[in-house]
Write a protein that holds these residues in place. Structure first.
Motif, PDB file in Angstrom:
ATOM      1  N   MET A  16       0.843  -1.193   0.000  1.00 26.68           N
ATOM      2  CA  MET A  16       0.000   0.000   0.000  1.00 26.68           C
ATOM      3  C   MET A  16       0.874   1.238   0.000  1.00 26.68           C
ATOM      4  O   MET A  16       1.960   1.238   0.563  1.00 26.68           O
ATOM      5  CB  MET A  16      -0.964   0.007   1.184  1.00 26.68           C
ATOM      6  CG  MET A  16      -0.342   0.168   2.544  1.00 26.68           C
ATOM      7  SD  MET A  16      -1.541   0.378   3.888  1.00 26.68           S
ATOM      8  CE  MET A  16      -2.139  -1.283   4.086  1.00 26.68           C
ATOM      9  N   GLU A  17       0.385   2.253  -0.674  1.00 25.07           N
ATOM     10  CA  GLU A  17       1.023   3.559  -0.629  1.00 25.07           C
ATOM     11  C   GLU A  17       0.369   4.320   0.504  1.00 25.07           C
ATOM     12  O   GLU A  17      -0.850   4.279   0.663  1.00 25.07           O
ATOM     13  CB  GLU A  17       0.820   4.307  -1.938  1.00 25.07           C
ATOM     14  CG  GLU A  17       1.537   3.698  -3.124  1.00 25.07           C
ATOM     15  CD  GLU A  17       1.253   4.502  -4.368  1.00 25.07           C
ATOM     16  OE1 GLU A  17       2.039   5.426  -4.671  1.00 25.07           O
ATOM     17  OE2 GLU A  17       0.232   4.227  -5.012  1.00 25.07           O
ATOM     18  N   VAL A  18       1.174   5.028   1.276  1.00 25.27           N
ATOM     19  CA  VAL A  18       0.677   5.725   2.463  1.00 25.27           C
ATOM     20  C   VAL A  18       1.163   7.165   2.459  1.00 25.27           C
ATOM     21  O   VAL A  18       2.322   7.440   2.162  1.00 25.27           O
ATOM     22  CB  VAL A  18       1.153   5.018   3.752  1.00 25.27           C
ATOM     23  CG1 VAL A  18       0.652   5.745   4.988  1.00 25.27           C
ATOM     24  CG2 VAL A  18       0.710   3.563   3.759  1.00 25.27           C
ATOM     25  N   SER A  19       0.259   8.073   2.800  1.00 22.51           N
ATOM     26  CA  SER A  19       0.605   9.474   3.005  1.00 22.51           C
ATOM     27  C   SER A  19       0.363   9.790   4.481  1.00 22.51           C
ATOM     28  O   SER A  19      -0.792   9.869   4.925  1.00 22.51           O
ATOM     29  CB  SER A  19      -0.246  10.383   2.119  1.00 22.51           C
ATOM     30  OG  SER A  19       0.037  11.739   2.381  1.00 22.51           O
ATOM     31  N   LEU A  20       1.443   9.914   5.232  1.00 22.70           N
ATOM     32  CA  LEU A  20       1.359  10.211   6.663  1.00 22.70           C
ATOM     33  C   LEU A  20       1.259  11.710   6.884  1.00 22.70           C
ATOM     34  O   LEU A  20       1.671  12.505   6.035  1.00 22.70           O
ATOM     35  CB  LEU A  20       2.585   9.642   7.375  1.00 22.70           C
ATOM     36  CG  LEU A  20       2.681   8.113   7.355  1.00 22.70           C
ATOM     37  CD1 LEU A  20       4.030   7.657   7.891  1.00 22.70           C
ATOM     38  CD2 LEU A  20       1.543   7.497   8.148  1.00 22.70           C
ATOM     39  N   PRO A  21       0.733  12.131   8.030  1.00 27.09           N
ATOM     40  CA  PRO A  21       0.500  13.556   8.282  1.00 27.09           C
ATOM     41  C   PRO A  21       1.736  14.443   8.103  1.00 27.09           C
ATOM     42  O   PRO A  21       1.644  15.530   7.566  1.00 27.09           O
ATOM     43  CB  PRO A  21       0.008  13.600   9.728  1.00 27.09           C
ATOM     44  CG  PRO A  21      -0.446  12.240  10.050  1.00 27.09           C
ATOM     45  CD  PRO A  21       0.315  11.304   9.152  1.00 27.09           C
ATOM     46  N   GLU A  22       2.891  13.975   8.539  1.00 23.11           N
ATOM     47  CA  GLU A  22       4.090  14.809   8.486  1.00 23.11           C
ATOM     48  C   GLU A  22       4.862  14.650   7.179  1.00 23.11           C
ATOM     49  O   GLU A  22       5.871  15.322   6.962  1.00 23.11           O
ATOM     50  CB  GLU A  22       5.013  14.487   9.671  1.00 23.11           C
ATOM     51  CG  GLU A  22       5.674  13.125   9.623  1.00 23.11           C
ATOM     52  CD  GLU A  22       4.807  11.941  10.034  1.00 23.11           C
ATOM     53  OE1 GLU A  22       5.268  10.808   9.894  1.00 23.11           O
ATOM     54  OE2 GLU A  22       3.665  12.125  10.485  1.00 23.11           O
TER      55      GLU A  22
ATOM     56  N   GLU B 200       0.391   8.905  14.738  1.00 25.07           N
ATOM     57  CA  GLU B 200       0.092   9.509  16.042  1.00 25.07           C
ATOM     58  C   GLU B 200      -1.418   9.597  16.277  1.00 25.07           C
ATOM     59  O   GLU B 200      -2.207   9.598  15.326  1.00 25.07           O
ATOM     60  CB  GLU B 200       0.711  10.901  16.135  1.00 25.07           C
ATOM     61  CG  GLU B 200       2.226  10.898  16.124  1.00 25.07           C
ATOM     62  CD  GLU B 200       2.834  10.123  17.278  1.00 25.07           C
ATOM     63  OE1 GLU B 200       2.286  10.182  18.404  1.00 25.07           O
ATOM     64  OE2 GLU B 200       3.862   9.464  17.060  1.00 25.07           O
ATOM     65  N   ALA B 201      -1.794   9.724  17.525  1.00 24.36           N
ATOM     66  CA  ALA B 201      -3.200   9.889  17.901  1.00 24.36           C
ATOM     67  C   ALA B 201      -3.739  11.216  17.372  1.00 24.36           C
ATOM     68  O   ALA B 201      -2.976  12.167  17.159  1.00 24.36           O
ATOM     69  CB  ALA B 201      -3.338   9.852  19.422  1.00 24.36           C
ATOM     70  N   ASP B 202      -5.034  11.253  17.167  1.00 22.77           N
ATOM     71  CA  ASP B 202      -5.736  12.472  16.748  1.00 22.77           C
ATOM     72  C   ASP B 202      -5.167  13.080  15.469  1.00 22.77           C
ATOM     73  O   ASP B 202      -4.922  14.281  15.383  1.00 22.77           O
ATOM     74  CB  ASP B 202      -5.738  13.505  17.878  1.00 22.77           C
ATOM     75  CG  ASP B 202      -6.381  12.960  19.140  1.00 22.77           C
ATOM     76  OD1 ASP B 202      -7.461  12.344  19.030  1.00 22.77           O
ATOM     77  OD2 ASP B 202      -5.809  13.128  20.223  1.00 22.77           O
ATOM     78  N   SER B 203      -4.921  12.224  14.504  1.00 20.32           N
ATOM     79  CA  SER B 203      -4.449  12.680  13.195  1.00 20.32           C
ATOM     80  C   SER B 203      -5.154  11.856  12.120  1.00 20.32           C
ATOM     81  O   SER B 203      -6.094  11.128  12.410  1.00 20.32           O
ATOM     82  CB  SER B 203      -2.922  12.549  13.094  1.00 20.32           C
ATOM     83  OG  SER B 203      -2.526  11.200  13.182  1.00 20.32           O
ATOM     84  N   SER B 204      -4.690  11.967  10.894  1.00 22.03           N
ATOM     85  CA  SER B 204      -5.257  11.164   9.817  1.00 22.03           C
ATOM     86  C   SER B 204      -4.153  10.785   8.838  1.00 22.03           C
ATOM     87  O   SER B 204      -3.103  11.416   8.798  1.00 22.03           O
ATOM     88  CB  SER B 204      -6.378  11.911   9.101  1.00 22.03           C
ATOM     89  OG  SER B 204      -5.879  13.054   8.455  1.00 22.03           O
ATOM     90  N   PHE B 205      -4.407   9.734   8.075  1.00 26.94           N
ATOM     91  CA  PHE B 205      -3.465   9.301   7.058  1.00 26.94           C
ATOM     92  C   PHE B 205      -4.257   8.747   5.879  1.00 26.94           C
ATOM     93  O   PHE B 205      -5.398   8.323   6.021  1.00 26.94           O
ATOM     94  CB  PHE B 205      -2.480   8.267   7.607  1.00 26.94           C
ATOM     95  CG  PHE B 205      -3.104   6.963   8.038  1.00 26.94           C
ATOM     96  CD1 PHE B 205      -3.058   5.847   7.215  1.00 26.94           C
ATOM     97  CD2 PHE B 205      -3.732   6.851   9.274  1.00 26.94           C
ATOM     98  CE1 PHE B 205      -3.620   4.638   7.609  1.00 26.94           C
ATOM     99  CE2 PHE B 205      -4.300   5.651   9.676  1.00 26.94           C
ATOM    100  CZ  PHE B 205      -4.239   4.541   8.842  1.00 26.94           C
ATOM    101  N   LYS B 206      -3.631   8.753   4.697  1.00 27.60           N
ATOM    102  CA  LYS B 206      -4.275   8.258   3.485  1.00 27.60           C
ATOM    103  C   LYS B 206      -3.553   7.016   3.005  1.00 27.60           C
ATOM    104  O   LYS B 206      -2.340   6.888   3.167  1.00 27.60           O
ATOM    105  CB  LYS B 206      -4.229   9.321   2.382  1.00 27.60           C
ATOM    106  CG  LYS B 206      -5.019  10.558   2.711  1.00 27.60           C
ATOM    107  CD  LYS B 206      -4.895  11.578   1.599  1.00 27.60           C
ATOM    108  CE  LYS B 206      -5.635  12.856   1.964  1.00 27.60           C
ATOM    109  NZ  LYS B 206      -5.457  13.900   0.951  1.00 27.60           N
ATOM    110  N   VAL B 207      -4.325   6.091   2.415  1.00 25.40           N
ATOM    111  CA  VAL B 207      -3.738   4.904   1.793  1.00 25.40           C
ATOM    112  C   VAL B 207      -4.297   4.744   0.390  1.00 25.40           C
ATOM    113  O   VAL B 207      -5.447   5.095   0.124  1.00 25.40           O
ATOM    114  CB  VAL B 207      -3.973   3.608   2.609  1.00 25.40           C
ATOM    115  CG1 VAL B 207      -3.393   3.725   4.004  1.00 25.40           C
ATOM    116  CG2 VAL B 207      -5.431   3.246   2.676  1.00 25.40           C
ATOM    117  N   ARG B 208      -3.455   4.225  -0.502  1.00 24.17           N
ATOM    118  CA  ARG B 208      -3.859   3.857  -1.866  1.00 24.17           C
ATOM    119  C   ARG B 208      -3.421   2.422  -2.087  1.00 24.17           C
ATOM    120  O   ARG B 208      -2.279   2.063  -1.784  1.00 24.17           O
ATOM    121  CB  ARG B 208      -3.153   4.714  -2.913  1.00 24.17           C
ATOM    122  CG  ARG B 208      -3.567   6.124  -2.972  1.00 24.17           C
ATOM    123  CD  ARG B 208      -3.073   6.838  -4.225  1.00 24.17           C
ATOM    124  NE  ARG B 208      -1.627   7.008  -4.275  1.00 24.17           N
ATOM    125  CZ  ARG B 208      -1.032   8.134  -4.651  1.00 24.17           C
ATOM    126  NH1 ARG B 208      -1.743   9.195  -4.992  1.00 24.17           N
ATOM    127  NH2 ARG B 208       0.278   8.205  -4.700  1.00 24.17           N
TER     128      ARG B 208
END
Length: 93
Positions: free
Chosen positions: A50-56, A72-80
């Protein structure tokens, strides 16, 4: 107790359980998704990639079977994903 979780109209499904903390194992169908976190998470790709886009992060990174990433807690991330991907996620470590 095993809990069934379903997201994005059934495109992501997992089974949740407790074993020294909360965990899920699941499958993500092809597509792009954004997940929110309420606790710290460690996600391991079990099968596929999977491709991942992390918050930072400024760009997407590919994770393959056996590799993991942390969110980290209270954040979001995207996956493709291009093909179905199996994963394990450990919460609140």
């Amino acid at each position: 107790m095993i809990a069934l979780n379903e997201y994005f109209d059934g495109q992501v499904k997992s089974l949740g359980y407790n074993n020294n903390g909360k965990s899920t194992v699941g499958v993500i169908n092809p597509g792009e998704y954004e997940f929110g976190t309420s606790t710290y998470e460690v996600m391991t790709v079990v099968e596929g990639e999977m491709e991942v886009s992390l918050p930072e992060a400024d760009s997407w990174k590919t994770y393959q079977a056996g590799e993991k990433f942390e969110v980290e807690a209270d954040s979001s991330f995207k996956v493709r994903v291009a093909i179905p991907v199996a994963y394990h996620c450990k919460y609140g470590l």
